[in-house]
Scaffold this motif. Structure first.
Motif, PDB file in Angstrom:
ATOM      1  N   GLU A  32      -5.715  15.033  17.357  1.00 55.31           N
ATOM      2  CA  GLU A  32      -4.627  15.876  16.856  1.00 55.31           C
ATOM      3  C   GLU A  32      -3.678  15.061  15.985  1.00 55.31           C
ATOM      4  OE1 GLU A  32      -4.226  19.019  16.989  1.00 55.31           O
ATOM      5  OE2 GLU A  32      -5.872  19.503  18.356  1.00 55.31           O
ATOM      6  N   ALA A  33      -3.388  13.825  16.401  1.00 54.85           N
ATOM      7  CA  ALA A  33      -2.477  12.984  15.623  1.00 54.85           C
ATOM      8  C   ALA A  33      -3.061  12.694  14.238  1.00 54.85           C
ATOM      9  CB  ALA A  33      -2.205  11.673  16.368  1.00 54.85           C
ATOM     10  N   GLU A  34      -4.362  12.431  14.187  1.00 56.12           N
ATOM     11  CA  GLU A  34      -4.994  12.164  12.898  1.00 56.12           C
ATOM     12  C   GLU A  34      -5.031  13.430  12.044  1.00 56.12           C
ATOM     13  OE1 GLU A  34      -7.936   8.765  12.186  1.00 56.12           O
ATOM     14  OE2 GLU A  34      -9.233  10.511  12.553  1.00 56.12           O
ATOM     15  N   GLN A  35      -5.240  14.562  12.693  1.00 61.00           N
ATOM     16  CA  GLN A  35      -5.212  15.850  11.979  1.00 61.00           C
ATOM     17  C   GLN A  35      -3.842  16.086  11.358  1.00 61.00           C
ATOM     18  OE1 GLN A  35      -7.927  17.786  11.874  1.00 61.00           O
ATOM     19  NE2 GLN A  35      -7.351  19.950  11.667  1.00 61.00           N
ATOM     20  N   LYS A  36      -2.803  15.727  12.113  1.00 56.06           N
ATOM     21  CA  LYS A  36      -1.430  15.915  11.630  1.00 56.06           C
ATOM     22  C   LYS A  36      -1.160  15.020  10.411  1.00 56.06           C
ATOM     23  CE  LYS A  36       1.561  15.951  14.932  1.00 56.06           C
ATOM     24  NZ  LYS A  36       2.529  15.467  15.970  1.00 56.06           N
ATOM     25  N   LYS A  37      -1.600  13.755  10.480  1.00 52.15           N
ATOM     26  CA  LYS A  37      -1.389  12.845   9.347  1.00 52.15           C
ATOM     27  C   LYS A  37      -2.173  13.320   8.132  1.00 52.15           C
ATOM     28  CE  LYS A  37      -1.798   8.036   7.803  1.00 52.15           C
ATOM     29  NZ  LYS A  37      -2.139   6.638   8.152  1.00 52.15           N
ATOM     30  N   CYS A  38      -3.377  13.789   8.351  1.00 54.47           N
ATOM     31  CA  CYS A  38      -4.204  14.289   7.255  1.00 54.47           C
ATOM     32  C   CYS A  38      -3.530  15.488   6.578  1.00 54.47           C
ATOM     33  CB  CYS A  38      -5.582  14.682   7.793  1.00 54.47           C
ATOM     34  SG  CYS A  38      -6.688  15.388   6.573  1.00 54.47           S
ATOM     35  N   ALA A  39      -2.969  16.385   7.389  1.00 48.60           N
ATOM     36  CA  ALA A  39      -2.295  17.565   6.823  1.00 48.60           C
ATOM     37  C   ALA A  39      -1.091  17.156   5.984  1.00 48.60           C
ATOM     38  CB  ALA A  39      -1.875  18.499   7.957  1.00 48.60           C
ATOM     39  N   GLU A  40      -0.364  16.136   6.444  1.00 48.31           N
ATOM     40  CA  GLU A  40       0.795  15.657   5.676  1.00 48.31           C
ATOM     41  C   GLU A  40       0.357  15.009   4.363  1.00 48.31           C
ATOM     42  OE1 GLU A  40       4.150  15.967   6.072  1.00 48.31           O
ATOM     43  OE2 GLU A  40       3.495  17.424   7.583  1.00 48.31           O
ATOM     44  N   LEU A  41      -0.790  14.310   4.383  1.00 50.52           N
ATOM     45  CA  LEU A  41      -1.322  13.725   3.158  1.00 50.52           C
ATOM     46  C   LEU A  41      -1.688  14.826   2.168  1.00 50.52           C
ATOM     47  CD1 LEU A  41      -2.453  11.461   1.381  1.00 50.52           C
ATOM     48  CD2 LEU A  41      -4.563  11.534   2.738  1.00 50.52           C
ATOM     49  N   ALA A  42      -2.284  15.904   2.665  1.00 52.95           N
ATOM     50  CA  ALA A  42      -2.647  17.023   1.793  1.00 52.95           C
ATOM     51  C   ALA A  42      -1.409  17.611   1.122  1.00 52.95           C
ATOM     52  CB  ALA A  42      -3.386  18.090   2.603  1.00 52.95           C
ATOM     53  N   LYS A  43      -0.345  17.796   1.916  1.00 51.21           N
ATOM     54  CA  LYS A  43       0.907  18.339   1.351  1.00 51.21           C
ATOM     55  C   LYS A  43       1.503  17.379   0.326  1.00 51.21           C
ATOM     56  CE  LYS A  43       2.230  20.778   5.615  1.00 51.21           C
ATOM     57  NZ  LYS A  43       3.214  20.792   6.726  1.00 51.21           N
ATOM     58  N   ALA A  44       1.468  16.097   0.647  1.00 53.06           N
ATOM     59  CA  ALA A  44       2.066  15.097  -0.241  1.00 53.06           C
ATOM     60  C   ALA A  44       1.343  15.055  -1.582  1.00 53.06           C
ATOM     61  CB  ALA A  44       2.040  13.726   0.429  1.00 53.06           C
ATOM     62  N   LEU A  45       0.013  15.154  -1.565  1.00 55.68           N
ATOM     63  CA  LEU A  45      -0.755  15.151  -2.814  1.00 55.68           C
ATOM     64  C   LEU A  45      -0.357  16.338  -3.691  1.00 55.68           C
ATOM     65  CD1 LEU A  45      -4.270  14.141  -1.414  1.00 55.68           C
ATOM     66  CD2 LEU A  45      -2.915  12.816  -3.044  1.00 55.68           C
ATOM     67  N   VAL A 295      -8.805   6.590  -5.169  1.00 56.08           N
ATOM     68  CA  VAL A 295      -7.966   5.904  -6.155  1.00 56.08           C
ATOM     69  C   VAL A 295      -6.640   6.635  -6.332  1.00 56.08           C
ATOM     70  CG1 VAL A 295      -7.735   5.328  -8.612  1.00 56.08           C
ATOM     71  CG2 VAL A 295      -9.856   4.808  -7.406  1.00 56.08           C
ATOM     72  N   ALA A 296      -6.699   7.961  -6.462  1.00 54.67           N
ATOM     73  CA  ALA A 296      -5.478   8.752  -6.657  1.00 54.67           C
ATOM     74  C   ALA A 296      -4.557   8.656  -5.450  1.00 54.67           C
ATOM     75  CB  ALA A 296      -5.856  10.202  -6.928  1.00 54.67           C
ATOM     76  N   ALA A 297      -5.130   8.741  -4.225  1.00 58.01           N
ATOM     77  CA  ALA A 297      -4.323   8.669  -3.009  1.00 58.01           C
ATOM     78  C   ALA A 297      -3.652   7.308  -2.885  1.00 58.01           C
ATOM     79  CB  ALA A 297      -5.199   8.950  -1.785  1.00 58.01           C
ATOM     80  N   GLN A 298      -4.397   6.226  -3.191  1.00 58.50           N
ATOM     81  CA  GLN A 298      -3.830   4.890  -3.080  1.00 58.50           C
ATOM     82  C   GLN A 298      -2.769   4.626  -4.147  1.00 58.50           C
ATOM     83  OE1 GLN A 298      -5.531   0.786  -1.699  1.00 58.50           O
ATOM     84  NE2 GLN A 298      -6.512   1.294  -3.627  1.00 58.50           N
ATOM     85  N   MET A 299      -3.010   5.103  -5.358  1.00 57.45           N
ATOM     86  CA  MET A 299      -2.024   4.899  -6.415  1.00 57.45           C
ATOM     87  C   MET A 299      -0.699   5.592  -6.098  1.00 57.45           C
ATOM     88  SD  MET A 299      -4.266   5.244  -9.890  1.00 57.45           S
ATOM     89  CE  MET A 299      -2.796   5.176 -10.903  1.00 57.45           C
ATOM     90  N   SER A 300      -0.777   6.675  -5.372  1.00 59.17           N
ATOM     91  CA  SER A 300       0.438   7.410  -5.026  1.00 59.17           C
ATOM     92  C   SER A 300       1.092   6.902  -3.744  1.00 59.17           C
ATOM     93  CB  SER A 300       0.116   8.904  -4.871  1.00 59.17           C
ATOM     94  OG  SER A 300      -0.375   9.445  -6.069  1.00 59.17           O
ATOM     95  N   PHE A 301       0.278   6.605  -2.715  1.00 55.25           N
ATOM     96  CA  PHE A 301       0.843   6.373  -1.387  1.00 55.25           C
ATOM     97  C   PHE A 301       0.462   5.034  -0.744  1.00 55.25           C
ATOM     98  CE2 PHE A 301      -0.099  11.048  -1.701  1.00 55.25           C
ATOM     99  CZ  PHE A 301       1.193  11.421  -2.061  1.00 55.25           C
TER     100      PHE A 301
END
Length: 733
Positions: A32-45, A295-301
């Motif tokens: 669940e914790a990993e799911q939560k972090k993944c969802a926040e990454l999706a929103k941030a992108l 690449v896009a995720a790392q360049m941003s976050f």
């Protein structure tokens, strides 16, 4: 402002190249914790990237799985696209499920981790007394939690492993009880200590799974298993040690391979080995877009990302966990090039270790031992050896030189070879380990267990000598300039390492003592140094008939190779041509080799009296005075292999030794070579027995003096085999 513009330009380029895809990437989360972090990454992108870029390649959804194994299946079945795995799982995902690795995690010290064994500071355990203890592991088949610790135990012959059983059964029998998340289908005892929720519903069962829902999963979970008192020892990687509360660090210690304890801060010197860190896998057909997404995720976050204040890719505490999506200690992701082989991504040593542990489904590759042979004569002797021990399959594999044998062992193309001291030094630098050492003493002492197993506190050396014809009255140390030399072979201790320590010519001041090839090329007019080049090959002859080879080959096919070859070189070929003035060789069997010059038909009329030794003080002496007139001691040859194979190679050699001793009239003798037309084939002919030394480091066997000299030479002498071994997968990404 310029940085922001450059980021936007790169993202637009990515957009232009894959607009036609418009694919949503699905990350596989195991809690669940990993799911939560993944969802926040999706929103941030969505929040930081242009809408067109999000539509093209940065839409992210999160797929829940109950374990990393479930993630691998989901990615294969096109129900998810990406997941980060430990290197051991990366190997399985690629080799057994057809996935591909697209990125590696890079940490502060590079792309690798150190495996450490952690115990409570009042523990009485050491690495030699683990049997019967309770163990906590970060994960099944994980680098630090499984593969490296087992590789170490096997290399020291501490973990019994029958040839007909999987390694998991051996581990289950070795420890009293364990928690090895991911071992649910291996052996019940490996999951006994785990604390995850049990359920008959597959998606709700987290007991012993590689999921954060199993309290004892991953590095933090293994430490939790230890600190809670459930286990006696935890196998984790060194990156987890920083996360331990300062007040608790004094309560824990590391177990070192020498049997001692050390504080947690000593992990660089007190560890069980080094291996690759985590990697991101996906399916082959979406590997290009997966790379661009990362690449896009790392360049941003990432740590240097422009939008780090919005979201941090390598941070998990705010989501109530650790190592979510990626390890928290990750400095960056190294996005890999197309079509890299597993050995390039994970390293030759690690891939060989996993194969040895049966990660591809077989146990010890059907127990066949592949012995390295460097010539036609060695091949013939090896084949006779294989026939003499029918119960133990032995395969003889051809190589071009001892250095080639080392490379083939590293590449898992052969398993073992007996190496001279210099090549043993190189092999040790390349990660190979000793199994047995050749014993040149008067009498072999049987160990307490008997059965042909020999032990010795002393390993007698042989000695390097410089031999000349008695008729060459003007030759002494200091007067060898412009003479012809015979050297045995490249890297030979007696023929290459030791002579350069002495004053070969007063006209040449040995200005480059760490570069033997340069010294010999400058001092001597020409010579034969098999494996060399230029004027140091001009006296060599090559081979004929079945052993035909070009001149100066670095093996017995060159008739001037080795100790017997150097002696042939000194007297010249049967026509009286192609001869040297001085031969650098080992003292052992010198008189019998002179006799063989006559009996073999090579040259007639030569006797011991026809030769003399050159002494370092400028005098000469009869061959019998080698104890006082020599170039220096040569440490014994060592049989070396990959760490995981030491027990198997040792078992083969002991059975071979027992067999040949019990059948003296069989026609095959392990330490005789005369019937094959050469000397010192596979082992030195002077060997009395093979002594158990797998518990010793190669430097201990070779001695400080020899190791220091070899180190000095290779600090300024280029070596192709050392260059090959130094292709360090831990630092090239």
């Amino acid at each position: 402002m310029m940085k922001l513009v450059s980021v936007i330009v790169v993202l637009l380029l990515l957009l232009c190249s894959i607009t036609s895809w418009g694919k949503k990437m699905r990350w596989c989360a195991v809690s669940e914790a990993e799911q939560k972090k993944c969802a926040e990454l999706a929103k941030a992108l969505v929040a930081v990237l242009p809408p067109a870029a999000v539509t093209a390649f940065a839409r992210l959804s999160c797929v829940k799985a109950y374990s990393t194994a479930d993630c691998i299946n989901k990615i294969r079945d096109n129900k998810a696209d990406l997941v980060t795995l430990d290197a051991g799982e990366v190997y399985s995902a690629v080799k057994q499920f057809g996935l591909t690795v697209v990125a590696k995690e890079i940490y502060r010290d590079g792309g690798c981790i150190l495996a450490v064994a952690v115990v409570r500071n009042n523990s009485s355990l050491d690495m030699r007394s683990l049997q019967g203890s309770r163990s906590c592991h970060s994960g099944a088949r994980w680098t630090a939690g499984w593969s490296l610790p087992l590789g170490h135990l096997l290399s020291r012959n501490l973990l019994p492993w029958a040839e007909d059983e999987p390694i998991s059964q051996a581990v289950s029998a070795f420890f009293n009880a364990s928690c090895v998340p991911g071992a649910t289908t291996m052996a019940a005892n490996l999951c006994f200590l785990c604390k995850g929720q049990r359920s008959y519903i597959r998606q709700k069962n987290f007991h012993c799974e590689t999921s954060h829902s199993e309290p004892f999963y991953h590095n933090q979970g293994a430490l939790r298993c230890l600190q809670s008192g459930a286990g006696d020892i935890a196998f984790v990687d060194h990156t987890a040690l920083d996360s331990i509360d300062e007040r608790e660090k004094d309560e824990l210690r590391l177990l070192c391979t020498d049997g001692s304890l050390a504080p947690l801060s000593s992990f660089r010197t007190c560890n069980l080995g080094r291996g690759p860190g985590g990697g991101v896998v996906t399916r082959m057909n979406i590997r290009k877009i997966a790379r661009k997404f990362l690449v896009a995720a790392q360049m941003s976050f990432g740590w240097r990302g422009r939008e780090r204040r919005r979201f941090q890719l390598f941070e998990s505490a705010s989501f109530g966990g650790s190592d979510l999506l990626f390890r928290d200690v990750t400095e960056k992701l190294s996005v890999l090039m197309e079509d890299m082989d597993m050995s390039q991504v994970l390293g030759l040593d690690y891939v060989a270790l996993l194969k040895g542990l049966g990660h591809e489904g077989s146990s010890l590759e059907d127990s066949v031992v592949r012995w390295c042979c460097i010539s036609h004569a060695e091949q013939k002797k090896c084949e006779q050896w294989a026939i003499s021990i029918k119960s133990d399959p032995l395969v003889c594999v051809k190589a071009s030189s001892m250095s080639d044998c080392i490379e083939k062992i590293k590449r898992d193309e052969v398993d073992a070879v007996s190496l001279d001291a210099t090549h043993a030094f190189i092999a040790g630098k390349c990660g190979l380990v000793p199994v047995v050492t050749e014993y040149y003493g008067e009498k072999c002492e049987t160990s307490a267990g008997g059965g042909g197993h020999f032990e010795s506190n002393e390993l007698p050396p042989v000695y390097g000598v410089a031999v000349v014809r008695r008729s060459s009255k003007s030759l002494f140390f200091g007067s060898l300039a412009d003479r012809r030399s015979c050297h045995g072979h490249m890297y030979s201790p007696a023929g290459w390492v030791l002579p350069v320590r002495h004053t070969l010519s007063t006209e040449h001041n040995n200005s480059a003592p760490c570069e033997p090839n340069k010294v010999y090329s400058e001092v001597f007019w020409k010579g034969c140094l098999p494996g060399g080049q230029g004027n140091l090959c001009k006296v060599c002859m090559g081979g004929t008939e079945e052993a035909a080879t070009k001149r100066c080959a670095d093996n017995h096919n060159e008739r001037y190779y080795g100790n017997m070859g150097a002696l042939r070189c000194l007297v010249g070929d049967p026509t009286g041509k192609s001869f040297g003035d001085v031969a650098f060789m080992e003292h052992h069997n010198l008189e019998s080799n002179i006799e063989r010059l006559n009996t073999s038909g090579w040259a007639e009329g030569w006797v011991t009296w026809d030769f003399e030794l050159l002494c370092s003080d400028g005098s000469r002496a009869p061959l019998s005075q080698w104890k006082s007139c020599n170039l220096g001691a040569v440490p014994p040859n060592i049989v070396m292999t990959r760490p995981v194979l030491t027990a198997r190679i040792y078992d083969l050699l002991m059975k071979s030794q027992d067999t040949t001793e019990a059948r003296p009239d069989s026609g095959f003798h392990l330490f005789e070579s005369q019937q094959y037309g050469e000397s010192d084939l596979l082992f030195k002919d002077v060997t009395k027995c093979l002594v158990h030394t797998s518990h010793m480091d190669y430097r201990t066997i070779l001695g400080n003096e020899f190791c220091s000299q070899a180190e000095s030479i290779f600090n300024c002498t280029h070596s192709n085999i050392l260059q090959f071994c130094n292709q360090d997968v831990c630092s090239i990404f």
